[in-house]
Every structure is written in C-alpha cells, then in structure tokens.
Design an enzyme around this catalytic site. Structure first.
Site, short mmCIF file in Angstrom:
data_model
loop_
_atom_site.label_atom_id
_atom_site.label_comp_id
_atom_site.label_asym_id
_atom_site.label_seq_id
_atom_site.Cartn_x
_atom_site.Cartn_y
_atom_site.Cartn_z
N TRP A 152 7.41 24.82 -11.36
CA TRP A 152 6.44 23.75 -11.64
C TRP A 152 5.31 23.77 -10.63
O TRP A 152 4.15 23.51 -10.96
CB TRP A 152 7.15 22.40 -11.60
N HIS A 153 5.63 24.12 -9.38
CA HIS A 153 4.60 24.12 -8.35
C HIS A 153 3.55 25.20 -8.57
O HIS A 153 2.38 25.00 -8.24
CB HIS A 153 5.24 24.32 -6.97
N GLY A 154 3.93 26.32 -9.11
CA GLY A 154 2.95 27.38 -9.29
C GLY A 154 3.47 28.53 -10.11
O GLY A 154 4.68 28.79 -10.16
N PHE B 153 -2.31 22.02 -8.10
CA PHE B 153 -1.12 22.03 -8.94
C PHE B 153 -1.27 21.12 -10.14
O PHE B 153 -0.44 21.13 -11.01
CB PHE B 153 0.13 21.63 -8.13
#
Length: 492
Positions: free
Chosen positions: A317-319, A492
């Site tokens: 989810w972060h990247g 993000f």
C-alpha cells in the site's frame, strides 16, 4: 499545497477567517467547497475524477445500507481497489511482467501509457472502503447526507496523508462547529511541533542521508548502517510532523481527529510499535484485513500467515516497488516470530519491570525499525541490495587494500596530489553532528506523548505559554531552516 508552504498559508488564512465569519449552518458547505478547491490546486482534471469516485461510493453506500449483501460490499471494495490499482500499480505490474518474461512490450508500457497519480488516492481509498464495510456491518446506523459524505472524503486537513478517518471519527464533529478556546490552544501547539519536526529535524536529516541512498555503492559500511538510524529520525519527524499539522488545521476548524503517533520509539516489541506508529493504518489493517482473514482464531500457523499477509499488503500500500513489499514482509516475519517465541515457547521477550532491560529492548526495536527503513527509503530494489551488501563488505580500507594487493602502491600515493587522503576509499556520511541534536528533539517529542501528564501540568499557563513558544518557533524557523522537500507521505 503543502502545510509548510506560502500558498497553503494564504489559502488557510482566507478559509479560517471566512469559516468562522459565516453562520454555523453554512460552515460545512463552505468546508466542502474549500476541500474541492484544495484538491483542484493539485490538478483540475483529477479533481473531476475525485468527485466521480466520491459520487459512486456514496451511491454504493446507500445501496449497502438498504441491501447489506456480500454482492454490494464486494462490488464496492473491488471498484475502489481497481481504481487504486490502475493509478498506482500499472507500472509496477508491467515491470514485474517484464522481469519475469523479458518481453519487450511490458518494458515499454511506461512509454505509451502516461498515468498521473491522484492526490491522496491511497488514503481516501482506505477511508471509503472503511465507510462501506462499517455500513455493511451496521446497516441501521443513521443515513449520512450526500453533502456530509462528500465532506467526509474531501476534508482537506487530513486529505494529504491522513490520519485515516472513519465515519465514527468524523461525523460527530459536525454538531460542534463552534469556536473553542481550548482547541485553539491545542491547535497552536500542534502546529508549532509539526513545523519544528518537519523543518528543523526532518529536512536537515534528509540532506544528510540523501547522498547515501542515491549511491549506496560508494559509501562505507558505517555510513550505510547509520543512514538507517538517520532515516528513522527523519521519517518520524516528517510524518508525525505532517500529522501534527493536519490535526492542528482540523482543530482550528473545530474538528477532533485521531492521533497517529504515540511515542513509537519507546516501544519494547514490534507489536507495541505498530500500536504507536501510523495508528490509524495499523488498526485499519487489523479491522478490515486481519480479522476478516480469521485473525488468531484459526490456529497458530494461520495466525502467523495472517500477520505476514497484512504487513506485506501494508508495505505494498505504501508504494509500488519491491522495496516496500520487502519492508512489509520483514515486519510480518518479525511480528509472527514475536508471537511464536512469546506465545508458543513462552519466552519473556518484553520486559515490564527492569528499567535497564526496557531501555535495551526499546533500542533493539529501534534498530530493527532502522533496518527496515533501509528498505523503505531505497530508491529501487537494486539500490536496496547494494545497500545491504555494502553494510557487510564496504569496510573503510577495503578498496585501498585491494589496490595495494595488486602492487599498485604508486597509484594510491598519486591520488594524494588531488587532495587529502586516498581516492580509493569509500565515502563517509557527512554532518553526523545532526544526529545528536535531532535525537534530542525526537526524545523530547516522545516524552511529551509518552508522559502526557507532563504537558498537561504546563498547559495551565496557556495564556502566556502559547505566544512565547510561538515567538520562539518563528525565530528558530527563520534562523535555522534549510531547503527542504515535500513530505515523505505526500506521494502515497
């Protein structure tokens, strides 16, 4: 529009003055217009996309409330994940396919498909999914009006990078949109702490470590390892500073928002760390992924697997990069290992009374966090591998010894003509003195959060304390600030 920028200062000054000047019944509509304007400053075209996403989600929310079936909740979650996946992960999956198949087509995808990442898509996606799931679980809750739902998603103070708000966090505020002196004081302290963390701690530390992460193959082992310590200081100061400012802006407008950090580096276990770091994300992952997967109710092995799955997904989810997947998997393994060693084997890994052991364990957890920071901060997977490889191989004189071993002493000596020392040595991280004063700042802010009664005793002097601290903060920012970049979590 960053919170520490001149455009935001102008924007918020206008919003704040008009907001409290208009009648109470119109304030939420004004905030909605302000939120849309805030988003439009980033991109007018993507604002249209943003409004369409909110509209679809509101229609689905009403459908779920009237017909709480698995089909409608499944459709809602799927559409939001498809929206997130298209904008954020198309390039990543094309790169994965290119790595796996070596097919030229997948390597050329970024050249003929140009995708702009919508502002805050990761955060508002989780927010609307939480709203849908909560409605599915409690369909008899009072129906949210369309304008209130739009404001819930487009509330600009938390739009950039959270905290990830739920309907139960947000909607009770709509009945309390009146000036409150205590909130104004608290908002001022949060704004001051956020600016100090970002401008005086995170930005200088970023300047120190950026060269190391840009070229890890050129630095010695000590520099590569200490860069992780420095990044831990930076990312805490940057992200918690952003959260402080977001909560401050919300408080100035009369809104209470959830805390996202509670002295995380004083944690004595990975489990405790994730209850204190990015709290709203941690509890989102727990409530909407870990529990639906079965949590800890389907046996030990399934529990370990669930922990690894949710942390790996949290990393993804972060990247959209291998580095974030490695980061999440790393923490999943740590959490699963802790649970196995403590729960299954009964090993006392978390000291509770011995202060020396508590401090020692907190330092160990901090080092584990810093090691994960090397993955999180690496520009790409190749740099991440170089970074970890270099920690174990790039000793200060290894290059020089290799040259001397080839009987090229004259070459090593000749390099002294171009400056002091030998050119055949790895570079060393610079400005390490920043670690000392930034560490003290981090410890100070941790102490305030860890011992809240300390700050509460001082706050009885708000009338003169807030102006004095405000003047000191302005002086420090004016004299010590350096060129800084955007917030880490802004992308993000």
């Amino acid at each position: 529009m960053l919170f520490n920028s001149i455009p935001f200062l102008i924007f918020f000054s206008v919003v704040y003055l008009l907001y409290w000047a208009i009648p109470k019944e119109f304030r939420k509509y004004f905030l909605l217009i302000s939120g849309i304007s805030f988003y439009a400053y980033f991109s007018l075209a993507l604002t249209v996309h943003f409004l369409i996403v909110i509209s679809i989600n509101y229609l689905l929310y009403r459908k779920i409330q009237s017909q709480p079936t698995k089909f409608w909740i499944g459709l809602t979650v799927s559409l939001n994940l498809i929206n997130l996946g298209f904008f954020k992960y198309v390039y990543f999956f094309s790169r994965v396919l290119a790595d796996v198949t070596s097919y030229p087509f997948f390597q050329q995808v970024p050249n003929f498909i140009h995708i702009a990442l919508p502002l805050a898509i990761s955060f508002y996606t989780f927010q609307v999914i939480a709203a849908a799931v909560d409605t599915y679980r409690n369909p008899k809750e009072k129906t949210v009006k369309v304008e209130d739902y739009f404001l819930f998603v487009a509330f600009f103070p938390v739009l950039i990078a959270g905290p990830i708000m739920r309907m139960s966090d947000f909607f009770p505020n709509l009945d309390k949109l009146t000036p409150n002196k205590e909130k104004m004081y608290r908002a001022s302290y949060l704004m001051m702490s956020g600016l100090v963390k970002k401008v005086l701690v995170a930005d200088p530390m970023s300047l120190t470590i950026s060269p190391v992460f840009n070229s890890p193959a050129e630095y010695d082992s000590f520099s590569l390892f200490i860069a992780g310590i420095c990044y831990s200081i930076q990312v805490f100061s940057d992200f918690s500073g952003l959260t402080d400012m977001a909560r401050s802006v919300a408080l100035y407008l009369g809104f209470e928002t959830p805390e996202n950090f509670k002295a995380p580096f004083f944690s004595t276990s990975g489990r405790e760390l994730w209850k204190r770091w990015h709290i709203t994300l941690s509890f989102w992952l727990r409530d909407y992924i870990y529990f639906p997967l079965g949590g800890s109710k389907k046996g030990e092995l399934r529990t370990y697997l669930n922990l690894i799955i949710i942390m790996t997904l949290g990393g993804f989810w972060h990247g959209a990069d291998y580095t974030f997947i490695c980061w999440g998997f790393y923490w999943g393994v740590i959490l699963a290992s802790e649970r196995f060693l403590e729960g299954k084997l009964g090993l006392p890994l978390t000291p509770e009374k011995n202060k020396f052991l508590i401090v020692l364990k907190a330092m160990i957890v901090f080092v584990l966090f810093s090691i994960s920071g090397l993955m999180f901060r690496s520009n790409n997977a190749s740099n991440m591998v170089d970074h970890f490889y270099g920690i174990f191989t790039h000793f200060s004189f290894s290059l020089e010894n290799m040259i001397l071993g080839s009987q090229n002493e004259w070459l090593v000596s000749a390099t002294s003509l171009f400056g002091e020392g030998s050119s055949f040595r790895y570079l060393h991280i610079e400005n390490l003195e920043r670690i000392f004063y930034t560490s003290f700042a981090v410890l100070f802010f941790h102490h305030i959060q860890y011992v809240p009664e300390f700050w509460e005793r001082i706050r009885k002097h708000d009338v003169w304390l807030a102006p004095v601290l405000g003047v000191i903060t302005i002086f420090l920012l004016a004299t010590l600030s350096q060129d800084g970049g955007e917030f880490i979590y802004y992308r993000f």
